[in-house]
Write a protein that holds these residues in place. Structure first.
Motif, PDB file in Angstrom:
ATOM      1  N   ALA A 103       0.609   8.805   1.859  1.00  0.00           N
ATOM      2  CA  ALA A 103       1.804   7.688   2.228  1.00  0.00           C
ATOM      3  C   ALA A 103       2.421   8.193   3.414  1.00  0.00           C
ATOM      4  O   ALA A 103       2.571   7.356   4.313  1.00  0.00           O
ATOM      5  N   THR A 149       0.660  -1.128   0.030  1.00  0.00           N
ATOM      6  CA  THR A 149       0.011  -0.102   0.014  1.00  0.00           C
ATOM      7  C   THR A 149       0.959   1.244  -0.016  1.00  0.00           C
ATOM      8  O   THR A 149       0.634   2.325  -0.753  1.00  0.00           O
ATOM      9  N   GLY A 150       2.100   1.414   0.785  1.00  0.00           N
ATOM     10  CA  GLY A 150       2.706   2.432   0.988  1.00  0.00           C
ATOM     11  C   GLY A 150       3.262   2.402  -0.473  1.00  0.00           C
ATOM     12  O   GLY A 150       3.573   3.891  -0.868  1.00  0.00           O
ATOM     13  N   ARG A 151       3.889   1.610  -0.760  1.00  0.00           N
ATOM     14  CA  ARG A 151       4.836   1.678  -1.992  1.00  0.00           C
ATOM     15  C   ARG A 151       3.827   2.225  -3.417  1.00  0.00           C
ATOM     16  O   ARG A 151       4.390   2.953  -4.219  1.00  0.00           O
ATOM     17  N   GLU A 199       3.284   6.206  -2.907  1.00  0.00           N
ATOM     18  CA  GLU A 199       4.459   6.851  -3.111  1.00  0.00           C
ATOM     19  C   GLU A 199       4.685   6.801  -4.777  1.00  0.00           C
ATOM     20  O   GLU A 199       4.995   7.964  -5.119  1.00  0.00           O
ATOM     21  N   ASP A 236      11.331   6.700   6.842  1.00  0.00           N
ATOM     22  CA  ASP A 236      10.299   6.951   5.971  1.00  0.00           C
ATOM     23  C   ASP A 236       9.387   7.792   5.737  1.00  0.00           C
ATOM     24  O   ASP A 236       9.048   8.817   4.848  1.00  0.00           O
ATOM     25  N   LEU A 277       0.286   6.803   6.354  1.00  0.00           N
ATOM     26  CA  LEU A 277       0.697   5.371   6.800  1.00  0.00           C
ATOM     27  C   LEU A 277       1.831   5.397   7.479  1.00  0.00           C
ATOM     28  O   LEU A 277       1.966   4.659   8.460  1.00  0.00           O
ATOM     29  N   ARG A 278       2.793   5.947   7.012  1.00  0.00           N
ATOM     30  CA  ARG A 278       4.139   5.786   7.819  1.00  0.00           C
ATOM     31  C   ARG A 278       3.949   6.302   9.182  1.00  0.00           C
ATOM     32  O   ARG A 278       4.578   5.599   9.774  1.00  0.00           O
TER      33      ARG A 278
END
Length: 727
Positions: free
Chosen positions: A598, A571-573, A576, A610, A601-602
C-alpha cells in the motif's frame, strides 16, 4: 419518469366507488378511458356498476362469533403439557395453532385471542409474518433479526440463521411474552423460532398442521355460524335491511360459506349501495362466474372478491391491482401515488375508500386518519396517513388481475415510479439530518411539499416506520433485474439515510444486507468499481463481527476487482485493510508486507500524508514483532515525512513512537532525548493531549534512569495537562 413520480395525473375527489366519467378517463395516467391494458376488453358502459356511496368505515368490523374457538384456545393455554404430565418441567414455550384456509378469519381470531391475553403477558406481543406478499416463505434469519430488533436486542451483521435464532431464544429466555407467527408455510419455518422459555406462548397461524413439532394444540377453523355471519353483514349494511329479509341474509351467509373475508367483501358491497337489498346481493353473488378448475372451497371468496372488484371505478381498480407491487405488502398514500402516477391526496382518499369496502386492511398500531388532510401539509402529515395491507387471501387473485390487465411495460413503469419516489423521499429524509442552512437542506426546500419533512424527528420517524418496506423494496428491485440503475440509486440513498439517522453501528445489519444486494447487481452487470466497494464494505462488517477469515477473502476479492478496473482508491484501501486484518491475527510479517504494498502505491501517486501514515503502521507491526531496527527506520521515515508536510503534531507523534522503540531496544538515554524533541514539537503544535502523554512517558524514562525527583516534576505536569485537556 421523475415528473410522473412526483405529479402525474390526479384522481378527482370521490373517484373511488363510483363509475368513471369522461373527465375521470382523462386522469388515468396511461390515457385509456377504462384503465385496462391496450388491446384488452374493458368493462363497457352497459356493464358499468351503478352509482354508489362509499361507506366511511376505515377499521375492520367488530369481531363476531368464534366463541367456542376462543374458549378452547384459552383452555389449551391452561392445560398441562406432555412434559408436565410426565413429571418434567417444560423446556419450551407452549405452541397454539390456528389452522384454516385463507379467508377463514384465522388472523382475526388470533388478534382477538391476543387482546384477551394482553394482561397475562407483561412483555407484550412479538409479531412476525412468515410468508411474503408473493407467497414465498420469509427467510428464517430475516424473521429472527426483525424480532430481535423489536426486542431491542442485537446480533452481528451478516450472522447466519443459527446465530440469529439462538440470539432470539436467549433474548426471550427471561421474558413472559407472546410470539405470534402469522401465515406460517409449515413446521420448518416455525421450529427454529420456538423459544426455550416456558413462560412464553407461541401462537401460530397456518393453513395446515405443524407436523414434527411436539405438543402443538391445534384449533381448526371452518365457516362461521349463521348468526355470527349475519352479524358481520349487519355491521356493514345496518340492521334494517337484515331485519327486513333475515332468511335471505342467512342465505347470503351460506353463499359466502361462512368465511369472514367473503362476508366482509359482501357487506362492503351492500354498504356502498344503500338502495340495494340483501336479495340483490345474493343475486349478484350468484351471477359471478366460477372457473371450472377452482376448488369448491374457494368459490365463496372468489365470488365475493370479484363482485367487489367489478364494482370499483376503473381508476380505483387499477390502483388496487398495482398495490400488489408494494414492498413488504405495506401500502400508504405515497406508495399508491407513485404506483398509479396520481397525487398523494387522491391516493390517500382512494385507499380509504377501498379499505371501507373491505379490500384493504388498516395495519394495527397505525393511526387510521380521517381523510381530511391534504398533500399540501407535507410528508409529516402524509406519514400519518394510515398504512394498509392487502389481505393475504386476496393477494393471489389481485396479482392475477394485474398480470391479465396490465402490460409488462406498464408494470415496469409503475415500479420505476415507485422507486423514483422512494429515492427522492430518502434524499429528503437524509437532508433533514444535516445542519440547518446546509446545502442539502436548501435543496430539499425546493421539493414539492409532499416530499418534504418538517423536522429531523419527523424524518427519523418516517424512516423507522418504513424501514422494513424500504429494505424489501431494494430486495425486490434487485431480484427483478430490470431496473438496476434505479435500484442502485435506491440502495445508495438508503445506505446514506440509515447512516445519517441511525449511525453505523445501529444500521450495520441493514447495511450488510444492502451491500450484499449491491454486490449482486455489480456482478450481474460487470461493474468492477461497485463490486470492489461492496466487497470492501462487507469485509469491514465481517471483520467487526469477528469473521476474520471471511473478511480476508472479501478483501482479496475487492483487491482483484479494483485492480481489474484500475481503481487506485479501492486498491489502496484493500491493501491497507489486508494489512490491518493480518495485524489483528498477529501475523506481523504479512501485515508489514501488505502495508508495504500500500505504501508503494501511495508513494507512486505522490500521496505523502497517506505515505506517512503507512510508514507508521509498518513501524507498529515491526514494533509488535520485536524488530527494533526496522521499526525505528519506519517511524523515523514517518516523522520526516510529517516534517516536510508541515504537520508538526504528526511529527511529534511519530517522534514519540521512535522514543518508545528506543526504550524497548534498551537505549533509554536516546529515548529521553528523542522524547524531549517530540515534547517541544507537541508544544509548538498546541496539542495538549499529546504533550501530556509525552510528559508522562518522560517521567517513566527518568525513573528508569534513576532520577526520581525530575520524574516527579514531569509526572505532575503531565497529570495537570491531562486534567486540562480531557478527551
Amino acid at each position: 419518469m421523475t415528473d410522473q413520480a412526483v405529479g402525474g395525473g390526479h384522481l378527482p375527489p370521490g373517484a373511488a366507488g363510483r363509475p368513471a366519467t369522461a373527465a375521470d378517463a382523462r386522469q388515468v395516467p396511461d390515457g385509456r378511458r377504462d384503465g385496462t391494458a391496450a388491446g384488452r376488453p374493458g368493462r363497457s358502459a352497459a356493464t358499468a356498476p351503478p352509482a354508489t356511496v362509499v361507506p366511511t368505515r376505515t377499521v375492520p368490523p367488530p369481531f363476531a362469533g368464534r366463541t367456542r374457538e376462543l374458549k378452547a384456545l384459552r383452555a389449551d393455554i391452561a392445560r398441562a403439557g406432555l412434559d408436565t404430565l410426565s413429571g418434567r418441567k417444560g423446556a419450551r414455550s407452549r405452541v397454539l395453532l390456528i389452522a384454516g384456509r385463507p379467508g377463514s378469519g384465522r388472523t382475526r381470531l388470533a388478534a382477538e385471542l391476543l387482546r384477551h391475553l394482553a394482561d397475562e403477558y407483561p412483555d407484550g406481543v412479538l409479531r412476525a409474518g412468515l410468508t411474503g406478499p408473493g407467497g414465498a416463505p420469509v427467510p428464517t434469519g430475516r424473521v429472527a433479526r426483525g424480532l430481535l430488533t423489536t426486542l431491542g436486542a442485537s446480533a452481528p451483521p451478516g450472522a447466519c440463521d443459527d446465530e440469529l435464532t439462538e440470539a432470539l431464544r436467549t433474548a426471550l429466555a427471561t421474558r413472559r411474552a407472546v410470539l405470534f407467527l402469522d401465515d406460517a408455510p409449515g413446521a420448518e419455518q416455525v421450529e427454529p423460532l420456538l423459544p426455550d422459555a416456558p413462560r412464553c406462548l407461541v401462537l401460530v397461524v397456518s393453513q395446515g398442521p405443524l407436523t414434527g413439532i411436539p405438543d402443538v394444540r391445534p384449533c381448526t377453523l371452518g365457516g362461521l355460524e349463521s348468526a355470527a355471519a349475519v352479524a358481520i353483514l349487519g355491521g356493514f349494511a345496518g340492521p334494517t335491511r337484515i331485519a327486513v329479509d333475515p332468511r335471505t341474509a342467512e342465505a347470503v351467509a351460506e353463499e359466502c360459506g361462512g368465511q369472514p373475508a367473503a362476508l366482509v367483501l359482501a357487506g362492503g358491497w351492500l354498504a356502498a349501495r344503500p338502495k340495494s337489498s340483501v336479495s340483490d346481493l345474493r343475486k349478484a353473488l350468484r351471477a359471478v362466474p366460477i372457473p371450472a378448475d377452482l376448488p369448491s372451497g374457494d368459490h365463496p371468496l372468489h365470488r365475493a372478491f370479484h363482485l367487489a372488484y367489478e364494482a370499483l371505478a376503473p381508476s380505483t381498480a387499477r390502483i388496487l391491482r398495482l398495490l400488489t407491487l408494494a414492498p413488504a405488502g405495506l401500502v400508504d398514500a405515497h406508495t399508491a401515488s407513485a404506483l398509479a402516477g396520481c397525487s398523494v391526496a387522491a391516493a390517500a382518499r382512494t385507499l380509504q375508500d377501498v379499505a371501507a369496502l373491505g379490500l384493504l386492511h388498516p395495519v394495527p398500531g397505525e393511526p387510521t386518519g380521517t381523510g381530511e388532510r391534504s398533500a399540501a401539509e407535507g410528508v409529516a402529515e402524509a406519514a400519518l396517513h394510515p398504512q394498509y395491507r392487502l389481505p393475504g387471501c386476496l393477494a393471489p387473485a389481485t396479482f392475477a388481475l394485474l398480470q391479465e390487465e396490465e402490460r409488462p411495460a406498464e408494470i415496469q413503469l409503475a415500479r420505476a415510479r415507485m422507486l423514483e419516489r422512494t429515492v427522492r423521499l430518502l434524499q429528503s429524509c437524509r437532508a433533514m439530518g444535516e445542519p440547518a442552512g446546509s446545502a442539502a437542506r436548501h435543496r430539499t426546500a425546493g421539493l414539492p411539499k409532499s416530499l418534504r419533512f418538517p423536522s429531523r424527528q419527523a424524518a427519523a420517524d418516517w424512516l423507522r416506520s418504513r424501514r422494513a418496506a424500504l429494505l424489501d423494496a431494494a430486495r425486490i428491485a434487485v431480484a427483478d433485474g430490470e431496473l438496476d440503475t434505479l435500484d442502485r440509486r435506491l440502495m445508495a440513498a438508503l445506505v446514506r439515510t440509515l447512516m445519517m439517522h441511525e449511525g453505523a453501528q445501529a444500521a450495520a445489519p441493514a447495511l450488510y444486507s444492502l451491500h450484499t444486494l449491491v454486490l449482486e447487481v455489480a456482478e450481474r452487470r460487470g461493474l468492477g468499481r461497485e463490486k470492489a466497494a461492496a466487497l470492501l464494505n462487507l469485509a469491514d462488517l465481517d471483520g467487526q463481527s469477528g469473521r476474520t477469515q471471511d473478511a480476508l477473502a472479501r478483501y482479496r476479492g475487492a483487491l482483484e476487482a479494483a485492480r481489474a478496473v484500475k481503481d487506485p482508491v479501492a486498491t489502496g484501501r484493500a491493501l491497507e485493510s489486508l494489512g490491518g486484518t493480518y495485524s489483528e491475527l498477529g501475523d506481523w510479517q504479512r501485515a508489514a508486507d501488505w502495508y508495504g504494498r500500500a505504501l508503494e502505491l501511495r508513494l507512486s501517486r505522490g500521496e505523502s500524508a497517506d505515505a506517512a501514515r503507512l510508514h507508521g503502521r509498518i513501524g507498529g507491526t515491526h514494533t509488535y514483532a520485536g524488530r527494533w531496527g526496522e521499526a525505528l527506520k519506519e517511524w523515523r521515515a514517518a516523522a520526516g515525512t510529517y516534517r516536510r508536510l508541515g504537520d508538526v503534531s504528526g511529527q511529534a507523534r511519530a517522534s514519540g513512537e521512535v522514543a518508545r522503540v528506543q526504550e524497548y531496544a534498551g537505549r533509554p538515554e536516546e529515548a529521553l532525548r528523542t522524547c524531549l524533541d517530540a515534547l517541544h514539537a507537541a508544544r509548538s503544535a498546541g496539542d495538549g493531549r499529546l504533550e501530556a502523554a509525552l510528559q508522562l512517558r518522560i517521567a517513566d524514562t527518568l525513573d528508569r534512569l534513576g532520577d526520581p525527583a525530575a520524574a516527579r516534576l514531569h509526572r505532575a505536569v503531565g497529570e495537570q495537562l491531562t486534567q486540562d485537556h480531557p478527551e
